[in-house]
Scaffold this motif. Structure first.
Motif, PDB file in Angstrom:
ATOM      1  N   PRO A 147       0.787  -1.239   0.000  1.00 40.54           N
ATOM      2  CA  PRO A 147       0.000   0.000   0.000  1.00 40.54           C
ATOM      3  C   PRO A 147       0.814   1.280   0.000  1.00 40.54           C
ATOM      4  CG  PRO A 147       0.064  -0.953   2.204  1.00 40.54           C
ATOM      5  CD  PRO A 147       0.739  -1.940   1.298  1.00 40.54           C
ATOM      6  N   HIS A 148       2.104   1.222   0.304  1.00 38.45           N
ATOM      7  CA  HIS A 148       2.871   2.442   0.495  1.00 38.45           C
ATOM      8  C   HIS A 148       3.635   2.906  -0.743  1.00 38.45           C
ATOM      9  CE1 HIS A 148       1.765   2.151   4.637  1.00 38.45           C
ATOM     10  NE2 HIS A 148       2.367   0.976   4.779  1.00 38.45           N
ATOM     11  N   VAL A 149       3.792   2.041  -1.733  1.00 32.75           N
ATOM     12  CA  VAL A 149       4.462   2.422  -2.975  1.00 32.75           C
ATOM     13  C   VAL A 149       3.447   3.145  -3.867  1.00 32.75           C
ATOM     14  CG1 VAL A 149       5.572   1.566  -5.070  1.00 32.75           C
ATOM     15  CG2 VAL A 149       6.116   0.534  -2.849  1.00 32.75           C
ATOM     16  N   LEU A 150       3.792   4.340  -4.340  1.00 31.63           N
ATOM     17  CA  LEU A 150       2.886   5.078  -5.213  1.00 31.63           C
ATOM     18  C   LEU A 150       3.042   4.595  -6.651  1.00 31.63           C
ATOM     19  CD1 LEU A 150       3.051   8.789  -3.984  1.00 31.63           C
ATOM     20  CD2 LEU A 150       1.589   6.913  -3.213  1.00 31.63           C
ATOM     21  N   VAL A 151       1.900   4.360  -7.315  1.00 30.98           N
ATOM     22  CA  VAL A 151       1.881   3.874  -8.692  1.00 30.98           C
ATOM     23  C   VAL A 151       1.170   4.909  -9.551  1.00 30.98           C
ATOM     24  CG1 VAL A 151       1.225   2.002 -10.246  1.00 30.98           C
ATOM     25  CG2 VAL A 151       1.811   1.500  -7.847  1.00 30.98           C
ATOM     26  N   SER A 152       1.843   5.339 -10.631  1.00 29.73           N
ATOM     27  CA  SER A 152       1.307   6.354 -11.537  1.00 29.73           C
ATOM     28  C   SER A 152       1.227   5.787 -12.943  1.00 29.73           C
ATOM     29  CB  SER A 152       2.205   7.598 -11.530  1.00 29.73           C
ATOM     30  OG  SER A 152       1.729   8.577 -12.432  1.00 29.73           O
ATOM     31  N   ALA A 153       0.041   5.884 -13.559  1.00 37.68           N
ATOM     32  CA  ALA A 153      -0.173   5.330 -14.901  1.00 37.68           C
ATOM     33  C   ALA A 153      -0.331   6.437 -15.928  1.00 37.68           C
ATOM     34  CB  ALA A 153      -1.403   4.438 -14.918  1.00 37.68           C
ATOM     35  N   SER A 154       0.294   6.234 -17.070  1.00 39.40           N
ATOM     36  CA  SER A 154       0.070   7.050 -18.254  1.00 39.40           C
ATOM     37  C   SER A 154      -0.724   6.214 -19.247  1.00 39.40           C
ATOM     38  CB  SER A 154       1.404   7.461 -18.880  1.00 39.40           C
ATOM     39  OG  SER A 154       1.205   8.065 -20.140  1.00 39.40           O
ATOM     40  N   MET A 155      -1.775   6.812 -19.839  1.00 36.43           N
ATOM     41  CA  MET A 155      -2.662   6.055 -20.720  1.00 36.43           C
ATOM     42  C   MET A 155      -3.014   6.850 -21.972  1.00 36.43           C
ATOM     43  SD  MET A 155      -5.323   4.495 -17.869  1.00 36.43           S
ATOM     44  CE  MET A 155      -6.330   3.699 -19.136  1.00 36.43           C
ATOM     45  N   ASP A 156      -3.493   6.140 -22.959  1.00 29.76           N
ATOM     46  CA  ASP A 156      -4.102   6.712 -24.148  1.00 29.76           C
ATOM     47  C   ASP A 156      -5.515   7.170 -23.776  1.00 29.76           C
ATOM     48  OD1 ASP A 156      -5.621   6.715 -26.759  1.00 29.76           O
ATOM     49  OD2 ASP A 156      -3.724   5.969 -27.542  1.00 29.76           O
ATOM     50  N   LEU A 157      -5.987   8.246 -24.381  1.00 29.18           N
ATOM     51  CA  LEU A 157      -7.348   8.683 -24.061  1.00 29.18           C
ATOM     52  C   LEU A 157      -8.397   7.725 -24.614  1.00 29.18           C
ATOM     53  CD1 LEU A 157      -8.848  10.105 -26.742  1.00 29.18           C
ATOM     54  CD2 LEU A 157      -7.302  11.955 -26.198  1.00 29.18           C
ATOM     55  N   HIS A 158      -7.984   6.778 -25.469  1.00 27.98           N
ATOM     56  CA  HIS A 158      -8.893   5.742 -25.941  1.00 27.98           C
ATOM     57  C   HIS A 158      -8.812   4.482 -25.078  1.00 27.98           C
ATOM     58  CE1 HIS A 158      -8.359   8.104 -29.824  1.00 27.98           C
ATOM     59  NE2 HIS A 158      -9.602   8.302 -29.444  1.00 27.98           N
ATOM     60  N   GLY A 159      -8.209   4.604 -23.911  1.00 26.60           N
ATOM     61  CA  GLY A 159      -8.223   3.520 -22.944  1.00 26.60           C
ATOM     62  C   GLY A 159      -9.506   3.555 -22.128  1.00 26.60           C
ATOM     63  N   GLU A 164     -11.970  -0.624 -10.758  1.00 27.11           N
ATOM     64  CA  GLU A 164     -10.883  -1.464 -10.262  1.00 27.11           C
ATOM     65  C   GLU A 164      -9.521  -0.897 -10.656  1.00 27.11           C
ATOM     66  OE1 GLU A 164     -14.587  -3.554 -10.111  1.00 27.11           O
ATOM     67  OE2 GLU A 164     -13.616  -2.523 -11.790  1.00 27.11           O
ATOM     68  N   LEU A 165      -9.408  -0.437 -11.894  1.00 24.07           N
ATOM     69  CA  LEU A 165      -8.136   0.136 -12.341  1.00 24.07           C
ATOM     70  C   LEU A 165      -7.828   1.419 -11.578  1.00 24.07           C
ATOM     71  CD1 LEU A 165      -5.718   0.211 -14.297  1.00 24.07           C
ATOM     72  CD2 LEU A 165      -7.159   1.488 -15.893  1.00 24.07           C
ATOM     73  N   ALA A 166      -8.790   2.320 -11.525  1.00 25.16           N
ATOM     74  CA  ALA A 166      -8.561   3.605 -10.865  1.00 25.16           C
ATOM     75  C   ALA A 166      -8.261   3.436  -9.376  1.00 25.16           C
ATOM     76  CB  ALA A 166      -9.766   4.515 -11.063  1.00 25.16           C
ATOM     77  N   THR A 167      -8.884   2.448  -8.749  1.00 23.97           N
ATOM     78  CA  THR A 167      -8.667   2.229  -7.320  1.00 23.97           C
ATOM     79  C   THR A 167      -7.278   1.687  -7.037  1.00 23.97           C
ATOM     80  OG1 THR A 167     -11.032   1.810  -6.975  1.00 23.97           O
ATOM     81  CG2 THR A 167      -9.531   1.024  -5.273  1.00 23.97           C
ATOM     82  N   ALA A 168      -6.776   0.815  -7.908  1.00 28.46           N
ATOM     83  CA  ALA A 168      -5.474   0.188  -7.679  1.00 28.46           C
ATOM     84  C   ALA A 168      -4.317   1.156  -7.885  1.00 28.46           C
ATOM     85  CB  ALA A 168      -5.305  -1.018  -8.591  1.00 28.46           C
ATOM     86  N   LEU A 169      -4.554   2.254  -8.599  1.00 32.98           N
ATOM     87  CA  LEU A 169      -3.503   3.217  -8.905  1.00 32.98           C
ATOM     88  C   LEU A 169      -3.614   4.437  -8.002  1.00 32.98           C
ATOM     89  CD1 LEU A 169      -3.863   3.066 -12.790  1.00 32.98           C
ATOM     90  CD2 LEU A 169      -2.108   1.933 -11.413  1.00 32.98           C
ATOM     91  N   ASP A 170      -2.495   5.118  -7.804  1.00 32.90           N
ATOM     92  CA  ASP A 170      -2.492   6.349  -7.018  1.00 32.90           C
ATOM     93  C   ASP A 170      -2.651   7.574  -7.897  1.00 32.90           C
ATOM     94  OD1 ASP A 170      -1.817   5.237  -4.289  1.00 32.90           O
ATOM     95  OD2 ASP A 170      -0.145   4.464  -5.483  1.00 32.90           O
ATOM     96  N   LEU A 171      -2.074   7.535  -9.090  1.00 33.53           N
ATOM     97  CA  LEU A 171      -2.171   8.613 -10.067  1.00 33.53           C
ATOM     98  C   LEU A 171      -2.489   8.001 -11.414  1.00 33.53           C
ATOM     99  CD1 LEU A 171       0.977  10.658  -8.995  1.00 33.53           C
ATOM    100  CD2 LEU A 171      -1.378  11.490  -8.881  1.00 33.53           C
ATOM    101  N   ILE A 172      -3.311   8.682 -12.187  1.00 35.20           N
ATOM    102  CA  ILE A 172      -3.696   8.147 -13.491  1.00 35.20           C
ATOM    103  C   ILE A 172      -4.028   9.326 -14.401  1.00 35.20           C
ATOM    104  CG2 ILE A 172      -6.060   7.824 -12.639  1.00 35.20           C
ATOM    105  CD1 ILE A 172      -6.341   5.482 -14.583  1.00 35.20           C
ATOM    106  N   THR A 173      -3.445   9.331 -15.596  1.00 37.91           N
ATOM    107  CA  THR A 173      -3.683  10.421 -16.533  1.00 37.91           C
ATOM    108  C   THR A 173      -3.682   9.873 -17.951  1.00 37.91           C
ATOM    109  OG1 THR A 173      -3.061  12.697 -17.085  1.00 37.91           O
ATOM    110  CG2 THR A 173      -1.260  11.094 -16.886  1.00 37.91           C
ATOM    111  N   CYS A 174      -4.084  10.713 -18.904  1.00 42.10           N
ATOM    112  CA  CYS A 174      -4.119  10.268 -20.303  1.00 42.10           C
ATOM    113  C   CYS A 174      -3.860  11.439 -21.232  1.00 42.10           C
ATOM    114  CB  CYS A 174      -5.454   9.609 -20.636  1.00 42.10           C
ATOM    115  SG  CYS A 174      -6.864  10.736 -20.718  1.00 42.10           S
ATOM    116  N   TYR A 175      -3.679  11.111 -22.514  1.00 46.91           N
ATOM    117  CA  TYR A 175      -3.466  12.133 -23.528  1.00 46.91           C
ATOM    118  C   TYR A 175      -4.636  13.120 -23.520  1.00 46.91           C
ATOM    119  CZ  TYR A 175      -0.724   8.202 -25.502  1.00 46.91           C
ATOM    120  OH  TYR A 175       0.112   7.136 -25.700  1.00 46.91           O
ATOM    121  N   ARG A 176      -4.365  14.321 -24.032  1.00 49.91           N
ATOM    122  CA  ARG A 176      -5.400  15.348 -24.148  1.00 49.91           C
ATOM    123  C   ARG A 176      -5.616  15.779 -25.590  1.00 49.91           C
ATOM    124  NH1 ARG A 176      -3.114  18.785 -18.916  1.00 49.91           N
ATOM    125  NH2 ARG A 176      -3.630  17.172 -17.366  1.00 49.91           N
TER     126      ARG A 176
END
Length: 484
Positions: free
Chosen positions: A122-134, A139-151
């Motif tokens: 729980p203490h390691v921060l996980v940040s995801a970069s994604m395509d906006l067509h993802g 479940e995905l959003a909860t498992a990650l600490d940061l999540i972003t996508c193309y604009r």
């Protein structure tokens, strides 16, 4: 200041579940060690100094059909093994697409993120970069600490987005504290060709993302269009706003989600559309040169098999294409058997072949072609070997492996000059920047295939309903943000 240890890993592919193509390990380029780190130029930026970047494994593929279970087990297995073997990490940069499908599974990225979380704790921060067509499931959003996508679509900001995801991760690790996230699913599922940020309403909808990100208490904001050519419950638009001020996050996530919903009827195709015969007639009679036509139903960069032969058959039976003085380029159709026969015959030879329709035979089976071999490129790093088959004024590129044709250099490698052609027909949706700038005229042909733009005729049955446009008169949803 403590030297941070941040891992880097990812598996990325966009997978059409409506395509009979199956993606295997051979379709992925796999990077490890120094080769993986070299992929990310921004690791030399000032903000990235004093970070030990730990390369795990990165696997990414051209979009295609669903990934086989065997391929996914091999790739994800290596990722998780390397993660377990890594010494203690402070953070993890998770570089994915968000629309990977695996045969027999749903929401595979969500499940993978949960497995990663179980390993790192729980203490390691996980940040995801994604395509906006993802797709962004709870479940995905909860498992990650940061999540972003193309604009932007086309994705001219892909590397900016990856850097933002990594930079935000490092900044939060140094500042301390786990960010909060407000998530809103939006029951709209549209193809990318209707949501290009070149045009309204997507241009204004996405411009608001920057405004939200600039607010106090907000770290990042993102809107996902979702992936239209997979049939899974997670496939829909979504919004996530992350930061520290819960009220601001909830309010702004709901605001962005509502703006997307309100604009749903206004999204339109990025170019005028028609059937392929209609587009050919209009293009042939137009004085604009070169005139581009998107053969959109078998676009390999959206997940098409690349060998759908329906359009090739139409071209060969259109006199204004094969029996006129027009020069028409068609890129491309994959058929390793036809390529091998053309190579054996050699440049200048006339060959009789059956081309395409061997993987995705639904729209049309193999097409008989008698043509002259005019070019061979045996060293294409993506296509493997590519050849040109000429029938009258029509020059057809046939490849041994699936390859998109997005650059002028792709054509010129085969001695073809798209700027001097009359018509250029490309298996693509919206034109990528170089082709877009080159095109004097452009039409989007609504052709059949695994990424058919007419979503209603594809046969979705597993998406959550009601969903626009499948349920055009559905009641307005409550755009309430859920804090994760």
């Amino acid at each position: 200041m403590k030297r941070l240890r941040v891992g880097i890993t990812g598996i990325a592919i966009e997978s059409s579940t409506f395509s009979p193509h199956r993606s295997t390990v051979d379709d992925f380029r796999v990077l490890r060690g120094a080769d993986l780190l070299a992929r990310y130029d921004f690791l030399d930026a000032d903000w990235a100094h004093d970070v030990e970047w730990v390369p795990l494994v990165d696997a990414r593929s051209l979009p295609g059909g669903a990934v086989t279970e065997e391929a996914y087990a091999e790739l994800s297995g290596e990722m998780l093994r390397r993660l377990r073997a890594a010494e203690e990490l402070d953070g993890l940069f998770f570089d994915i697409h968000g629309a990977m499908s695996v045969v027999g599974r749903t929401d595979v990225e969500g499940a993978l993120a949960q497995e990663i979380r179980a390993i790192v704790g729980p203490h390691v921060l996980v940040s995801a970069s994604m395509d906006l067509h993802g797709n962004v499931s709870r479940e995905l959003a909860t498992a990650l600490d940061l999540i972003t996508c193309y604009r932007k679509a086309p994705h001219t900001d892909a590397w900016d987005t990856r850097e933002r995801a990594a930079r935000n991760l490092v900044a939060r690790l140094r500042a301390g504290g786990r960010p909060k996230k407000a998530w809103v699913p939006v029951p709209v599922l549209l193809p990318g060709e209707k949501t290009s940020t070149r045009l309204e309403p997507a241009k204004s909808v996405y411009a608001a993302v920057d405004e939200v990100e600039a607010l106090d208490g907000v770290l990042d904001a993102a809107i996902w269009v979702g992936y239209a050519w997979a049939d899974e419950p997670r496939c829909q638009a979504a919004v996530v706003v992350s930061g520290d001020d819960e009220e601001v996050l909830r309010t702004q996530a709901a605001r962005l989600a509502q703006s997307y919903w309100d604009a749903r009827h206004d999204f339109a195709f990025v170019a005028p559309t028609g059937t392929l015969p209609e587009c050919l007639t209009q293009a042939a009679s137009s004085p604009k040169r070169p005139f581009f036509i998107s053969d959109s139903g078998d676009n390999p960069t959206a997940g098409g098999a690349g060998d759908t032969s329906w359009s090739l058959d139409v071209l060969l039976h259109t006199p204004s294409i094969v029996e006129s003085e027009l020069t028409t380029l068609y890129a491309a159709i994959v058929d390793p058997e036809a390529v091998a026969a053309a190579v054996e015959a050699g440049v200048g030879a006339t060959v009789s072949l059956e081309v395409g329709g061997k993987v995705d035979s639904g729209p049309h089976g193999p097409v008989p072609v008698t043509a002259r071999v005019t070019a061979i490129d045996a060293g294409d790093p993506v296509a493997g070997t590519a050849v040109v088959l000429a029938v009258g004024g029509l020059q057809v590129i046939v490849t041994a492996r699936r390859k998109p044709y997005h650059l002028e250099s792709d054509f010129r490698a085969l001695g073809l000059h798209p700027r001097q052609a009359d018509l250029v027909i490309v298996k693509i949706g919206y034109l990528e920047p170089e082709l877009y700038e080159m095109a004097a005229g452009w039409l989007l042909a609504l052709t059949p295939g695994g990424v058919d733009q007419d979503l209603l005729r594809l046969g979705h049955h597993a998406i959550e309903r009601p969903m626009f446009p499948f349920d055009a008169r559905m009641p307005a949803p409550a755009m309430a943000a859920e804090l994760l």
